[in-house]
Design a protein around this motif. Structure first.
Motif, PDB file in Angstrom:
ATOM      1  N   SER A   2       5.491  -4.854  -3.307  1.00 42.88           N
ATOM      2  CA  SER A   2       6.193  -3.675  -2.784  1.00 42.88           C
ATOM      3  C   SER A   2       7.055  -3.972  -1.563  1.00 42.88           C
ATOM      4  CB  SER A   2       5.195  -2.575  -2.411  1.00 42.88           C
ATOM      5  OG  SER A   2       4.455  -2.954  -1.257  1.00 42.88           O
ATOM      6  N   ASP A   3       6.780  -5.055  -0.826  1.00 46.14           N
ATOM      7  CA  ASP A   3       7.418  -5.323   0.459  1.00 46.14           C
ATOM      8  C   ASP A   3       7.066  -4.261   1.503  1.00 46.14           C
ATOM      9  OD1 ASP A   3       8.843  -6.908   2.195  1.00 46.14           O
ATOM     10  OD2 ASP A   3      10.788  -6.575   1.280  1.00 46.14           O
ATOM     11  N   TYR A   4       5.934  -3.585   1.307  1.00 42.71           N
ATOM     12  CA  TYR A   4       5.422  -2.629   2.285  1.00 42.71           C
ATOM     13  C   TYR A   4       5.220  -3.330   3.624  1.00 42.71           C
ATOM     14  CZ  TYR A   4       1.984   0.540   4.453  1.00 42.71           C
ATOM     15  OH  TYR A   4       1.307   1.388   5.319  1.00 42.71           O
ATOM     16  N   ALA A  13       4.262   2.216  -4.131  1.00 45.24           N
ATOM     17  CA  ALA A  13       4.133   0.857  -4.662  1.00 45.24           C
ATOM     18  C   ALA A  13       3.750   0.913  -6.135  1.00 45.24           C
ATOM     19  CB  ALA A  13       3.074   0.091  -3.873  1.00 45.24           C
ATOM     20  N   GLY A  14       4.450   0.131  -6.951  1.00 40.41           N
ATOM     21  CA  GLY A  14       4.151   0.081  -8.376  1.00 40.41           C
ATOM     22  C   GLY A  14       4.834   1.137  -9.206  1.00 40.41           C
ATOM     23  N   ARG A  15       5.717   1.914  -8.610  1.00 39.79           N
ATOM     24  CA  ARG A  15       6.367   3.003  -9.357  1.00 39.79           C
ATOM     25  C   ARG A  15       7.104   2.478 -10.581  1.00 39.79           C
ATOM     26  NH1 ARG A  15      11.385   4.638  -9.701  1.00 39.79           N
ATOM     27  NH2 ARG A  15      12.047   3.283  -7.970  1.00 39.79           N
ATOM     28  N   VAL A  36       8.996  -6.487  -7.190  1.00 41.81           N
ATOM     29  CA  VAL A  36       9.758  -5.595  -6.331  1.00 41.81           C
ATOM     30  C   VAL A  36      11.261  -5.769  -6.606  1.00 41.81           C
ATOM     31  CG1 VAL A  36       9.602  -7.163  -4.337  1.00 41.81           C
ATOM     32  CG2 VAL A  36      10.055  -4.736  -3.964  1.00 41.81           C
ATOM     33  N   VAL A  37      11.684  -5.251  -7.779  1.00 36.55           N
ATOM     34  CA  VAL A  37      13.085  -5.339  -8.213  1.00 36.55           C
ATOM     35  C   VAL A  37      13.709  -3.951  -8.388  1.00 36.55           C
ATOM     36  CG1 VAL A  37      12.893  -7.620  -9.247  1.00 36.55           C
ATOM     37  CG2 VAL A  37      12.315  -5.606 -10.611  1.00 36.55           C
ATOM     38  N   PHE A  38      12.910  -2.882  -8.259  1.00 33.89           N
ATOM     39  CA  PHE A  38      13.384  -1.507  -8.083  1.00 33.89           C
ATOM     40  C   PHE A  38      13.974  -0.832  -9.325  1.00 33.89           C
ATOM     41  CE2 PHE A  38      13.875  -3.843  -4.090  1.00 33.89           C
ATOM     42  CZ  PHE A  38      12.980  -3.137  -3.306  1.00 33.89           C
TER      43      PHE A  38
END
Length: 335
Positions: free
Chosen positions: A288-290, A299-301, A265-267
């Protein structure tokens, strides 16, 4: 076919009993059937929606994101490490039981992680044992207990126990210090969280934890390991050039790569590429930090859109690495 596993999500139960008296105890203000606000005294900590407690809503969002399973971990606000250990144990048991209730309707798609009173290693180990027997799949811990980092003797004893019983550990930054400079613009989350995780990874290396705990310990650090990968070269250089102060571990920092994992989760694809280049794709797992607003949706994009991961590498990051980390039943025969 490899499943897609989100290693980093959180829950908040819609209803919990009064945890304690006093203005610093967190409570939930229920605003509607689908919305609530976490309060600390009279201060709003975070507004949340039903995805925090409703398995059906979570499963709908997972379907939209093509995620097969989620690890569902506590929200760090409730760790209670700054309280009496028995009080923290009581809080842990409340939230651990509620985590099982939230995840139960979804079977293997929602995998609960417990919390423990980490300030007391004996109580923490006992609660972990109880939770693993009850159906939890691992444990989430904060990255420090007050001024005690992950190389603290008591925390190390807990990590050794995790390795011995085969419980995976997810480390999440929390309790970031505030100041006039950090209390603006969510700076504690934007700058403090990466620094906290980086510091605790340094403590694992220079504090000798990786030299002493079994290599079988499965431990993952949230948010891509903070700023660790970006500054790994500086860390290595300091270990080599200031051995009198920094060279206290048995081996240089680079040789501990592979002893820990991080989430994805670094975007940004460039940041993900750095993680893969420095730590190896086999040590990065989808996160994802959902369902929090600073998380990644879908998530996972970034993993799916990265042009530098081959098909096998992408499948490993999206789920294969997490299957091994969690020892999911599909892989039991291969482990």
């Amino acid at each position: 076919m490899t499943s897609v596993v989100d290693i980093h999500t959180h829950f908040v139960p819609r209803g919990w009993p009064t945890l304690g008296a006093g203005p610093d105890w967190p409570r939930l203000r229920v605003d509607s059937e689908a919305h609530a606000t976490i309060m600390v005294g009279s201060t709003e900590f975070r507004r949340i929606g039903s995805e925090c407690w409703d398995a059906v809503r979570r499963l709908q969002d997972m379907g939209e994101d093509d995620v097969d399973s989620q690890v569902v971990s506590p929200t760090p606000l409730f760790f209670s490490y700054d309280r009496d250990a028995r009080e923290a144990l009581r809080v842990s048991r409340i939230f651990n039981e509620l985590a099982l209730e939230i995840c139960a309707p979804a079977g293997e798609r929602l995998l609960p992680f417990c919390q423990v009173p980490l300030q007391d290693p004996e109580l923490a180990m006992a609660e972990l044992d109880r939770c693993m027997a009850a159906g939890h799949r691992g444990v989430e811990i904060g990255n420090h207990v007050g001024d005690r980092d992950l190389d603290d003797a008591g925390v190390e004893r807990f990590l050794i126990h995790c390795a011995e019983i085969g419980a995976p550990v997810f480390v999440h930054p929390w309790d970031m210090p505030g100041s006039p400079r950090l209390d603006r613009w969510m700076a504690r989350w934007l700058a403090g969280m990466p620094a906290e995780t980086h510091l605790s990874l340094i403590a694992m290396v220079l504090g000798g934890v990786f030299d002493r705990v079994p290599a079988s310990l499965r431990i993952c650090f949230a948010h891509g390991g903070g700023s660790y990968a970006f500054w790994s070269g500086r860390f290595e250089n300091a270990w080599q050039r200031r051995r009198d102060l920094v060279g206290v571990s048995e081996r240089p920092p680079s040789e501990y790569v592979g002893r820990f994992s991080v989430d994805s989760v670094v975007f940004d694809p460039a940041a993900l590429r750095l993680l893969v280049d420095v730590l190896g794709h086999e040590n990065v797992m989808l996160g994802s930090d959902y369902p929090y607003p600073l998380g990644e949706r879908p998530a996972g994009r970034v993993v799916r859109e990265s042009g530098f991961l081959g098909a096998a590498e992408q499948a490993a990051v999206l789920g294969g690495n997490a299957e091994r980390f969690l020892r999911l039943p599909a892989l039991q025969g291969a482990l």
